[in-house]
Design an enzyme around this catalytic site. Structure first.
Site, PDB file in Angstrom:
ATOM      1  N   ASP A  10       9.652  -1.527  -2.034  1.00 29.38           N
ATOM      2  CA  ASP A  10       8.331  -1.725  -1.424  1.00 29.38           C
ATOM      3  C   ASP A  10       8.264  -0.851  -0.181  1.00 29.38           C
ATOM      4  O   ASP A  10       9.043  -1.050   0.762  1.00 29.38           O
ATOM      5  CB  ASP A  10       8.181  -3.213  -1.054  1.00 29.38           C
ATOM      6  CG  ASP A  10       6.903  -3.527  -0.299  1.00 29.38           C
ATOM      7  OD1 ASP A  10       6.644  -4.716  -0.080  1.00 29.38           O
ATOM      8  OD2 ASP A  10       6.174  -2.581   0.075  1.00 29.38           O
ATOM      9  N   ILE A  11       7.359   0.089  -0.178  1.00 21.85           N
ATOM     10  CA  ILE A  11       7.300   1.073   0.924  1.00 21.85           C
ATOM     11  C   ILE A  11       7.074   0.393   2.272  1.00 21.85           C
ATOM     12  O   ILE A  11       7.495   0.918   3.304  1.00 21.85           O
ATOM     13  CB  ILE A  11       6.231   2.133   0.639  1.00 21.85           C
ATOM     14  CG1 ILE A  11       6.483   3.382   1.478  1.00 21.85           C
ATOM     15  CG2 ILE A  11       4.821   1.591   0.850  1.00 21.85           C
ATOM     16  CD1 ILE A  11       5.658   4.583   1.048  1.00 21.85           C
ATOM     17  N   ASN A  24      -8.013   5.809  -0.363  1.00 24.71           N
ATOM     18  CA  ASN A  24      -9.255   6.409  -0.875  1.00 24.71           C
ATOM     19  C   ASN A  24      -9.961   7.049   0.309  1.00 24.71           C
ATOM     20  O   ASN A  24      -9.536   6.911   1.453  1.00 24.71           O
ATOM     21  CB  ASN A  24     -10.134   5.360  -1.573  1.00 24.71           C
ATOM     22  CG  ASN A  24     -10.533   4.241  -0.638  1.00 24.71           C
ATOM     23  OD1 ASN A  24     -11.162   4.470   0.384  1.00 24.71           O
ATOM     24  ND2 ASN A  24     -10.116   3.043  -0.965  1.00 24.71           N
ATOM     25  N   ASP A  34      -2.022   0.949  -1.122  1.00 25.59           N
ATOM     26  CA  ASP A  34      -2.938   0.879   0.041  1.00 25.59           C
ATOM     27  C   ASP A  34      -3.144  -0.576   0.441  1.00 25.59           C
ATOM     28  O   ASP A  34      -3.158  -0.919   1.621  1.00 25.59           O
ATOM     29  CB  ASP A  34      -4.272   1.516  -0.356  1.00 25.59           C
ATOM     30  CG  ASP A  34      -4.996   2.190   0.802  1.00 25.59           C
ATOM     31  OD1 ASP A  34      -6.223   2.338   0.706  1.00 25.59           O
ATOM     32  OD2 ASP A  34      -4.323   2.551   1.782  1.00 25.59           O
ATOM     33  N   THR A 120      -0.535   8.068  -8.991  1.00 25.96           N
ATOM     34  CA  THR A 120      -0.020   7.664 -10.311  1.00 25.96           C
ATOM     35  C   THR A 120      -0.389   6.238 -10.686  1.00 25.96           C
ATOM     36  O   THR A 120       0.004   5.758 -11.750  1.00 25.96           O
ATOM     37  CB  THR A 120       1.517   7.800 -10.345  1.00 25.96           C
ATOM     38  OG1 THR A 120       2.086   6.871  -9.394  1.00 25.96           O
ATOM     39  CG2 THR A 120       1.969   9.206 -10.037  1.00 25.96           C
ATOM     40  N   GLY A 121      -1.118   5.544  -9.829  1.00 29.07           N
ATOM     41  CA  GLY A 121      -1.532   4.177 -10.163  1.00 29.07           C
ATOM     42  C   GLY A 121      -2.984   4.153 -10.581  1.00 29.07           C
ATOM     43  O   GLY A 121      -3.364   4.667 -11.641  1.00 29.07           O
ATOM     44  N   TYR A 123      -5.368   5.898  -9.765  1.00 31.17           N
ATOM     45  CA  TYR A 123      -5.991   7.224  -9.998  1.00 31.17           C
ATOM     46  C   TYR A 123      -5.501   7.871 -11.294  1.00 31.17           C
ATOM     47  O   TYR A 123      -5.968   8.945 -11.673  1.00 31.17           O
ATOM     48  CB  TYR A 123      -5.771   8.123  -8.785  1.00 31.17           C
ATOM     49  CG  TYR A 123      -6.743   7.862  -7.641  1.00 31.17           C
ATOM     50  CD1 TYR A 123      -7.697   6.844  -7.723  1.00 31.17           C
ATOM     51  CD2 TYR A 123      -6.699   8.615  -6.483  1.00 31.17           C
ATOM     52  CE1 TYR A 123      -8.570   6.602  -6.676  1.00 31.17           C
ATOM     53  CE2 TYR A 123      -7.578   8.388  -5.427  1.00 31.17           C
ATOM     54  CZ  TYR A 123      -8.510   7.370  -5.540  1.00 31.17           C
ATOM     55  OH  TYR A 123      -9.383   7.121  -4.500  1.00 31.17           O
TER      56      TYR A 123
END
Ligand code: APR
Length: 167
Positions: A10-11, A24, A34, A120-121, A123
């Site tokens: 988890d970042i 976005n 995000d 990659t999610g 989008y």
């Protein structure tokens, strides 16, 4: 030359100077990574993002990290391309996300940075081509950042980011 490493996790838990979020254009927060970053940083992140946005696809903008813990100094918001089949400049926009994020990091004296697998999610960018663009762009970009950590949230992304021979 920066060290590039790949981890699974988890970042928002990374101990680095800055974490990058896949935003976005509004910079007001959204889903995916995000959502995780904004949830951890608190409502001031959206206020700060809204004050400097909108952010064009391929560009990157920095704000403080507010309530993120472990504490980091900055959040770098970058907007990836929405995948539309690959013939609409998506690869160049994605490469620009990584390049511009490093430029912003250099302007802030950042020495360690964590990236998610941008675009990659939600989008829809195919994971393996996106991973190749990430690795190749980061390896090719001159930067004063010393540690670049690619944070995969799932096994497929981790394999894609790890399988690539150093560019
Ligand atoms: N830590 C690391 N990576 C994460 C985390 C997390 N906590 N949560 C999700 N991810 C991963 C996803 O699994 C994916 O591999 O981040 C990668 C990027 O996916 P998204 O977050 O959906 O980002 P993106 O595809 O660029 O779409 C951006 O979605 O969240 C909204 O506001 C955002 O509208 C924007 C769009």
């Amino acid at each position: 030359m920066a060290v590039i490493e790949v981890v699974l996790g988890d970042i928002t838990q990374e101990r680095v100077d800055a974490i990058v979020t896949a935003a976005n254009e509004s910079l007001l927060g959204g889903g995916g990574v995000d959502w995780a970053v904004h949830s951890a940083a608190g409502p001031r992140l959206a206020q700060a993002g809204g004050a400097i946005g909108p952010c064009d696809p391929g560009d990157a903008m920095a704000t403080p990290a507010f309530d993120l813990y472990p504490p980091v100094k900055h959040v770098i918001h970058t907007v990836g391309p929405v995948w539309d089949g690959g013939a609409y400049g998506e690869a160049d926009i994605l490469a620009s996300c990584y390049r511009r994020s490093l430029e912003v990091a250099d302007s802030l004296g950042i020495r360690s940075i964590a990236f998610p697998a941008i675009a990659t999610g939600l989008y829809g960018y195919p994971v393996r081509p996106a991973a190749r663009i990430a690795r190749e762009t980061l390896a090719a970009t001159a930067t004063k950042v010393e540690l670049i950590r690619l944070v995969a949230f799932d096994e497929e992304t981790y394999e894609a980011l790890s399988d690539l021979a150093p560019a």
